[in-house]
Write a protein that holds these residues in place. Structure first.
Motif, mmCIF file in Angstrom:
data_model
loop_
_atom_site.group_PDB
_atom_site.id
_atom_site.type_symbol
_atom_site.label_atom_id
_atom_site.label_comp_id
_atom_site.label_asym_id
_atom_site.label_seq_id
_atom_site.Cartn_x
_atom_site.Cartn_y
_atom_site.Cartn_z
ATOM 1 N N TYR A 17 -4.688 22.797 105.009
ATOM 2 C CA TYR A 17 -3.260 22.491 105.080
ATOM 3 C C TYR A 17 -2.795 21.679 103.874
ATOM 4 O O TYR A 17 -1.802 22.015 103.235
ATOM 5 C CB TYR A 17 -2.935 21.757 106.382
ATOM 6 C CG TYR A 17 -1.459 21.524 106.570
ATOM 7 C CD1 TYR A 17 -0.675 22.480 107.207
ATOM 8 C CD2 TYR A 17 -0.838 20.370 106.095
ATOM 9 C CE1 TYR A 17 0.690 22.296 107.365
ATOM 10 C CE2 TYR A 17 0.525 20.168 106.246
ATOM 11 C CZ TYR A 17 1.287 21.134 106.888
ATOM 12 O OH TYR A 17 2.637 20.950 107.033
ATOM 13 N N SER A 67 -2.365 26.669 114.739
ATOM 14 C CA SER A 67 -2.926 26.037 115.932
ATOM 15 C C SER A 67 -3.783 24.836 115.555
ATOM 16 O O SER A 67 -3.426 23.702 115.817
ATOM 17 C CB SER A 67 -3.759 27.039 116.734
ATOM 18 O OG SER A 67 -2.953 28.118 117.129
ATOM 19 N N ILE A 68 -4.911 25.112 114.955
ATOM 20 C CA ILE A 68 -5.794 24.053 114.480
ATOM 21 C C ILE A 68 -6.371 24.458 113.138
ATOM 22 O O ILE A 68 -6.717 25.608 112.939
ATOM 23 C CB ILE A 68 -6.984 23.785 115.435
ATOM 24 C CG1 ILE A 68 -7.122 24.851 116.477
ATOM 25 C CG2 ILE A 68 -7.074 22.400 115.930
ATOM 26 C CD1 ILE A 68 -8.320 24.714 117.360
ATOM 27 N N GLN A 69 -6.490 23.508 112.240
ATOM 28 C CA GLN A 69 -7.056 23.689 110.904
ATOM 29 C C GLN A 69 -6.632 25.007 110.271
ATOM 30 O O GLN A 69 -5.563 25.106 109.728
ATOM 31 C CB GLN A 69 -8.571 23.551 110.944
ATOM 32 C CG GLN A 69 -9.011 22.159 111.296
ATOM 33 C CD GLN A 69 -10.510 22.060 111.427
ATOM 34 O OE1 GLN A 69 -11.231 23.042 111.412
ATOM 35 N NE2 GLN A 69 -10.994 20.842 111.582
ATOM 36 N N ASN A 70 -7.491 26.030 110.342
ATOM 37 C CA ASN A 70 -7.162 27.297 109.693
ATOM 38 C C ASN A 70 -6.962 28.429 110.707
ATOM 39 O O ASN A 70 -7.098 29.595 110.377
ATOM 40 C CB ASN A 70 -8.225 27.680 108.656
ATOM 41 C CG ASN A 70 -9.565 28.020 109.278
ATOM 42 O OD1 ASN A 70 -9.912 27.526 110.336
ATOM 43 N ND2 ASN A 70 -10.322 28.860 108.617
ATOM 44 N N THR A 82 -4.695 36.084 117.274
ATOM 45 C CA THR A 82 -5.217 34.848 116.712
ATOM 46 C C THR A 82 -6.056 35.205 115.500
ATOM 47 O O THR A 82 -6.912 36.094 115.568
ATOM 48 C CB THR A 82 -6.076 34.097 117.746
ATOM 49 O OG1 THR A 82 -5.283 33.865 118.911
ATOM 50 C CG2 THR A 82 -6.561 32.765 117.212
ATOM 51 N N LYS A 84 -8.023 33.583 111.737
ATOM 52 C CA LYS A 84 -8.443 32.469 110.885
ATOM 53 C C LYS A 84 -8.017 32.827 109.476
ATOM 54 O O LYS A 84 -8.178 33.968 109.034
ATOM 55 C CB LYS A 84 -9.962 32.275 110.925
ATOM 56 C CG LYS A 84 -10.431 31.444 112.078
ATOM 57 C CD LYS A 84 -11.886 31.076 111.897
ATOM 58 C CE LYS A 84 -12.328 30.168 113.009
ATOM 59 N NZ LYS A 84 -13.731 29.773 112.849
#
Length: 196
Positions: A17, A67-70, A82, A84
């Motif tokens: 991010y 959502s989270i990190q990558n 979903t 990555k």
């Protein structure tokens, strides 16, 4: 990351991010490479979680979320998926589907003047991109090289060229920049010398 993705596109960096969001990801025009010969699509991830998908004369607006990190969720015509996110380079994005053995490859064309409409256009884009990258590296750095299973160097490109011209080493020896710790970029002396 799926084994299939890792084998197909090695040396991916996970979406970060802090590093990627503002400068490399948001409001950039990402051309989908998968299926470009059938139907060109440009994806633009907007700040307000709007994803614009532009095809020929239509633009579809949908949504995306980090959502989270990558890990991202993207609303598609087929429902929510979903993925990555990974970067191969600053302008090559890979979204790896988390529920299937599939991934999508995108090229950032925001600062590219030519249109990408075919596989040939993509090949030309990549050729030019890496040509420029190599020429920037050439004049600034020294390189190590591998010859007969041993590493030598560091040497400038001019020194490497002289060794090749004297038949001391092969033009096909792999090289690495002194700031890199491996030969993953698969550069050869001949690649560097062509840019002199």
């Amino acid at each position: 990351m799926s084994v299939n993705l890792h084998n197909t596109i090695p040396n991916l960096n996970a979406f970060d991010y802090e590093r990627h969001y503002d400068s490399h990801f948001i409001n950039q025009q990402w051309v989908l490479v998968n299926g470009i010969s059938k139907k060109k699509a440009i994806y633009t991830f907007r700040d307000n979680n709007v994803l614009e998908i532009e095809r020929k004369d239509t633009t579809i607006k949908t949504s995306w979320n980090l959502s989270i990190q990558n890990i991202f969720t993207i609303e598609t015509e087929d429902g929510t998926i979903t993925v990555k996110a990974y970067f191969k380079d600053d302008d090559i994005l890979v979204l790896n589907h988390q529920d299937k053995e599939e991934f999508a490859l995108y090229i950032n064309t925001t600062n590219y003047s030519e249109e990408l409409n075919s596989i040939e256009d993509i090949q030309e884009y990549l050729k030019e991109k890496y040509k420029k990258k190599v020429s920037k590296v050439i004049h600034k750095h020294e390189f190590y090289y591998i010859s007969k299973s041993k590493e030598f160097g560091p040497c400038t490109v001019e020194e490497l060229k002289a060794k090749v011209d004297n038949d001391d080493i092969s033009a096909y020896c792999f090289v690495r920049d002194i700031n890199e710790d491996n030969y993953a970029k698969r550069l050869r002396i001949i690649d560097l010398v062509q840019e002199l």
